[in-house]
Design a protein around this motif. Structure first.
Motif, PDB file in Angstrom:
ATOM      1  N   THR A 229       5.136  -6.343   0.167  1.00  0.00           N
ATOM      2  CA  THR A 229       4.043  -5.762   0.950  1.00  0.00           C
ATOM      3  C   THR A 229       2.741  -6.548   0.800  1.00  0.00           C
ATOM      4  O   THR A 229       1.723  -6.159   1.373  1.00  0.00           O
ATOM      5  CB  THR A 229       3.807  -4.288   0.561  1.00  0.00           C
TER       6      THR A 229
ATOM      7  N   TYR B  77      -0.157  -4.144   2.190  1.00  0.00           N
ATOM      8  CA  TYR B  77      -0.227  -3.177   3.295  1.00  0.00           C
ATOM      9  C   TYR B  77       0.390  -1.829   2.934  1.00  0.00           C
ATOM     10  O   TYR B  77       0.271  -0.872   3.685  1.00  0.00           O
ATOM     11  CB  TYR B  77       0.377  -3.733   4.593  1.00  0.00           C
ATOM     12  N   LYS B  78       1.013  -1.746   1.750  1.00  0.00           N
ATOM     13  CA  LYS B  78       1.609  -0.465   1.343  1.00  0.00           C
ATOM     14  C   LYS B  78       1.669  -0.381  -0.176  1.00  0.00           C
ATOM     15  O   LYS B  78       2.029  -1.342  -0.843  1.00  0.00           O
ATOM     16  CB  LYS B  78       3.019  -0.341   1.931  1.00  0.00           C
TER      17      LYS B  78
ATOM     18  N   GLU C  83       4.448   4.679  -3.313  1.00  0.00           N
ATOM     19  CA  GLU C  83       4.025   6.055  -3.085  1.00  0.00           C
ATOM     20  C   GLU C  83       4.012   6.886  -4.368  1.00  0.00           C
ATOM     21  O   GLU C  83       4.938   6.832  -5.168  1.00  0.00           O
ATOM     22  CB  GLU C  83       4.947   6.722  -2.053  1.00  0.00           C
TER      23      GLU C  83
ATOM     24  N   THR D   2       1.670  -0.577   8.573  1.00  0.00           N
ATOM     25  CA  THR D   2       0.772   0.527   8.197  1.00  0.00           C
ATOM     26  C   THR D   2      -0.630   0.385   8.772  1.00  0.00           C
ATOM     27  O   THR D   2      -1.337   1.374   8.917  1.00  0.00           O
ATOM     28  CB  THR D   2       0.637   0.636   6.661  1.00  0.00           C
TER      29      THR D   2
END
Length: 164
Positions: free
Chosen positions: A92, A104-105, A108, A146
């Motif tokens: 990412t 970009y991510k 989580e 995203t």
């Protein structure tokens, strides 16, 4: 008499121009949060380098284009330099041209967010969800999928290469 009115008018204009860009709404004031990794300032100072301490614990920003991780193209995971929590995957990462490692991510659940008014306007600050260490900020000018740019201080990260 006319000068008194002009001076009075000028004073009123200056008084009414009170800036509000740095004022926080009561509902947006940061409150002290508890994290799974909770150490005293002295404990953090003993474990972190001086640069890591000031970025992670004092929300400083490293100089752009100084991070050893900026040009890193290896496959692996970027983890919190304070507690080792996995934060970003190498897949990412992208070159943003800003001078800081950008992703970009996030992974989580491992990155937490707060509102920051430190430079006079509202920004979204990112920190490690496990120890509260300051990472950087997230902006809405990143690439697909995203559209986000997680602009992260390289000194706040350690890199763990994938095992071959």
């Amino acid at each position: 008499m006319i000068y008194k009115h002009l001076i009075l008018g000028a004073c009123l204009v200056f008084i009414s121009c009170q800036g509000v860009s740095q004022q926080q709404k009561d509902s947006e004031v940061k409150e002290e949060k508890k994290f799974a990794v909770n150490k005293s300032e002295e404990e953090w100072k003993k474990e972190l380098t001086e640069a890591e301490f000031y970025v992670l614990r004092k929300a400083a920003t490293e100089n752009p284009f100084t991070s050893e991780l900026l040009e890193n193209k290896e496959k692996g995971t970027y983890v919190c330099a304070g507690c080792g929590t996995p934060l970003f995957k190498s897949e990412t990462k992208f070159r943003s041209g800003t001078g800081w490692p950008s992703f970009y991510k996030e992974i989580e659940g491992n990155v937490a967010y707060d509102v920051d008014y430190d430079i006079g306007y509202k920004r979204t600050e990112e920190h490690c969800a496990n120890c509260g260490g300051h990472l950087g900020h997230v902006f809405n000018d990143g690439p697909k999928p995203t559209g986000l740019r997680h602009c992260i201080n390289g000194v706040a990260l350690d890199f763990v290469p994938d095992s071959k």
